[in-house]
Scaffold this motif. Structure first.
Motif, PDB file in Angstrom:
ATOM      1  N   ILE A 164       2.389  51.523  46.472  1.00 10.95           N
ATOM      2  CA  ILE A 164       3.374  50.654  47.133  1.00 10.95           C
ATOM      3  C   ILE A 164       2.892  50.289  48.539  1.00 10.95           C
ATOM      4  O   ILE A 164       2.539  51.155  49.339  1.00 10.95           O
ATOM      5  CB  ILE A 164       4.747  51.343  47.201  1.00 10.95           C
ATOM      6  N   ASP A 165       2.880  48.986  48.830  1.00 13.78           N
ATOM      7  CA  ASP A 165       2.408  48.499  50.133  1.00 13.78           C
ATOM      8  C   ASP A 165       3.526  48.373  51.158  1.00 13.78           C
ATOM      9  O   ASP A 165       3.269  48.436  52.364  1.00 13.78           O
ATOM     10  CB  ASP A 165       1.735  47.127  49.969  1.00 13.78           C
TER      11      ASP A 165
ATOM     12  N   GLY B 212      11.634  40.176  50.285  1.00 12.67           N
ATOM     13  CA  GLY B 212      10.805  41.031  51.129  1.00 12.67           C
ATOM     14  C   GLY B 212       9.367  40.572  51.173  1.00 12.67           C
ATOM     15  O   GLY B 212       8.680  40.707  52.199  1.00 12.67           O
ATOM     16  N   ARG B 213       8.877  40.025  50.073  1.00 11.96           N
ATOM     17  CA  ARG B 213       7.490  39.536  50.021  1.00 11.96           C
ATOM     18  C   ARG B 213       7.245  38.466  51.092  1.00 11.96           C
ATOM     19  O   ARG B 213       6.220  38.486  51.786  1.00 11.96           O
ATOM     20  CB  ARG B 213       7.183  38.970  48.638  1.00 11.96           C
TER      21      ARG B 213
ATOM     22  N   ILE C 292      -0.132  42.413  46.397  1.00  9.45           N
ATOM     23  CA  ILE C 292       0.843  43.110  47.232  1.00  9.45           C
ATOM     24  C   ILE C 292       1.922  43.695  46.330  1.00  9.45           C
ATOM     25  O   ILE C 292       2.551  42.974  45.557  1.00  9.45           O
ATOM     26  CB  ILE C 292       1.488  42.150  48.251  1.00  9.45           C
ATOM     27  N   ILE C 293       2.135  44.994  46.430  1.00 10.70           N
ATOM     28  CA  ILE C 293       3.155  45.674  45.642  1.00 10.70           C
ATOM     29  C   ILE C 293       4.290  46.099  46.557  1.00 10.70           C
ATOM     30  O   ILE C 293       4.065  46.815  47.538  1.00 10.70           O
ATOM     31  CB  ILE C 293       2.571  46.886  44.892  1.00 10.70           C
ATOM     32  N   ILE C 294       5.485  45.632  46.225  1.00  2.13           N
ATOM     33  CA  ILE C 294       6.653  45.902  47.067  1.00  2.13           C
ATOM     34  C   ILE C 294       7.739  46.595  46.244  1.00  2.13           C
ATOM     35  O   ILE C 294       8.033  46.193  45.117  1.00  2.13           O
ATOM     36  CB  ILE C 294       7.204  44.588  47.664  1.00  2.13           C
ATOM     37  N   LEU C 295       8.302  47.640  46.831  1.00  5.50           N
ATOM     38  CA  LEU C 295       9.471  48.298  46.262  1.00  5.50           C
ATOM     39  C   LEU C 295      10.706  47.662  46.876  1.00  5.50           C
ATOM     40  O   LEU C 295      10.848  47.619  48.097  1.00  5.50           O
ATOM     41  CB  LEU C 295       9.447  49.799  46.575  1.00  5.50           C
TER      42      LEU C 295
ATOM     43  N   PRO D 257       5.021  49.687  55.956  1.00  3.67           N
ATOM     44  CA  PRO D 257       6.061  48.884  56.605  1.00  3.67           C
ATOM     45  C   PRO D 257       7.270  48.667  55.701  1.00  3.67           C
ATOM     46  O   PRO D 257       7.203  48.847  54.476  1.00  3.67           O
ATOM     47  CB  PRO D 257       5.356  47.556  56.893  1.00  3.67           C
ATOM     48  N   MET D 258       8.368  48.273  56.319  1.00  2.00           N
ATOM     49  CA  MET D 258       9.574  47.929  55.558  1.00  2.00           C
ATOM     50  C   MET D 258      10.139  46.621  56.099  1.00  2.00           C
ATOM     51  O   MET D 258       9.911  46.253  57.259  1.00  2.00           O
ATOM     52  CB  MET D 258      10.607  49.047  55.638  1.00  2.00           C
ATOM     53  N   MET D 259      10.851  45.926  55.229  1.00  2.00           N
ATOM     54  CA  MET D 259      11.406  44.627  55.579  1.00  2.00           C
ATOM     55  C   MET D 259      12.904  44.620  55.274  1.00  2.00           C
ATOM     56  O   MET D 259      13.302  44.982  54.175  1.00  2.00           O
ATOM     57  CB  MET D 259      10.735  43.495  54.776  1.00  2.00           C
ATOM     58  N   GLU D 260      13.705  44.231  56.253  1.00  2.00           N
ATOM     59  CA  GLU D 260      15.140  44.069  56.010  1.00  2.00           C
ATOM     60  C   GLU D 260      15.376  42.747  55.291  1.00  2.00           C
ATOM     61  O   GLU D 260      14.707  41.749  55.547  1.00  2.00           O
ATOM     62  CB  GLU D 260      15.921  44.081  57.320  1.00  2.00           C
TER      63      GLU D 260
END
Length: 340
Positions: free
Chosen positions: A76-77, A318-319, A6-9, A108-111
């Motif tokens: 980016i996932d 975020g992960r 999983i790649i997260i920005l 998707p995005m995560m706060e």
């Protein structure tokens, strides 16, 4: 279906540092930070100037993070961004950018709560470094916050002690200003403290209930101390700067650890961590190691680059939201006073 990799920005813009990081699973591939020197002339962060600088910095910082991670933007996932707490104008820039990019990439995005990020920075992969085991207690100390946090799981945290007025970081910086040190004063007090006698002068420690803190009285005490001693000796600060800084730092460290020790006893926990920008202070780091050896604590000290505001800590937090499918919607807005 969750991918193996999983790649997260991560995007952080809560105050005056614009940061972007690329996380692959629990390993940081890049962590870029653009600071803002414009505030030095004002002795503190000017919110309007901060938000303008974020607008200028965010695109090149994200672009640099992607390039330095040696990935493509299409890899980016998901995107994790700081929703709060922080300066509203600064948060708006990061939140708006994250929403636009997530929409454009259809991901998707995560706060992320900024204070969660400081705590979970301990879970970034770092060779040879153990990660905390749950439950643990984290002393989170920054310019805007001073908290004792009971961490039961990645996303299950409880603030059991907090400052009722000013944060420890503010006490450092405002005292530095009174001493005539340039902004930010905290790191310079630390530098002078290494050369001074911590028992040279006495400053007042507040009497607060439970595990709570207060630092406004200490700032007043420092002001009165300086007024009293410079009245007859205009060179008092210049001639005693190392001892003043050492004594002040020792007082702040003592205040912090008095409550931390009480909390570990109350909850019967011996896994103890520190986090936040002020956790880079040498006095705090040394005291944690000393108390760990004395009390049998398993202590956790973050790398310097994960102490101050950075997007790596936002990405790792975020992960865990991603794995729990805690996704934010496009109508989300930042919150300057978001609680942990």
């Amino acid at each position: 279906m969750i991918k193996n990799d999983i790649i997260i920005l991560g995007i952080e813009s809560s105050c005056d540092d614009t940061s972007a990081a690329i996380l692959k699973n629990e390993a940081i591939l890049s962590n870029e930070i653009a600071g803002q020197k414009v505030h030095e002339a004002y002795g503190g962060v000017v919110p309007e100037l901060a938000s303008r600088a974020h607008q200028q910095n965010i695109l090149p910082v994200v672009d640099t993070a992607i390039k330095n991670a040696k990935i493509n933007i299409s890899d980016i996932d998901a995107i994790a961004f700081t929703r709060g707490p922080g300066l509203l104008g600064s948060l708006i820039v990061g939140t708006s950018f994250a929403k636009s990019l997530a929409l454009g990439l259809n991901i998707p995005m995560m706060e992320v709560n900024h204070m969660h990020g400081h705590v979970l920075a301990h879970f970034i992969d770092d060779e040879g470094k153990d990660k905390p085991r749950f439950p643990f207690i984290c002393l989170t100390v920054s310019g805007g916050h001073t908290q004792i946090v009971l961490v039961n799981d990645y996303l299950d945290m409880e603030v059991v002690g907090t400052t009722k007025d000013d944060a420890a970081g503010e006490a450092f910086d405002k005292s530095g200003k009174l001493l005539g040190l340039p902004y930010p004063g905290g790191p310079l007090i630390d530098k002078h403290a290494k050369l001074g006698n911590p028992k040279a002068f006495q400053f007042t420690a507040p009497n607060m209930p439970d595990f709570d803190y207060s630092f406004s009285g200490l700032k007043t005490n420092v002001l009165q101390f300086l007024q009293r001693n410079t009245k007859n000796d205009k060179d008092f600060v210049q001639n005693n700067i190392d001892d003043i800084c050492a004594s002040l730092q020792a007082t702040i460290v003592e205040i912090l650890f008095d409550k931390l020790i009480q909390a570990t006893r109350h909850f019967n926990i011996n896994e103890v961590a520190i986090a936040g920008g002020v956790s880079a202070n040498s006095g705090i780091r040394k005291r944690l190691q000393q108390e760990g050896e004395k009390r049998g604590w398993k202590t956790h000290i973050p790398k310097f680059e994960y102490c101050t505001d950075n997007a790596a800590m936002i990405a790792i937090t975020g992960r865990y939201h991603y794995l729990n499918k805690n996704f934010a919607q496009q109508d989300i807005s930042p919150s300057a006073r978001l609680k942990i």
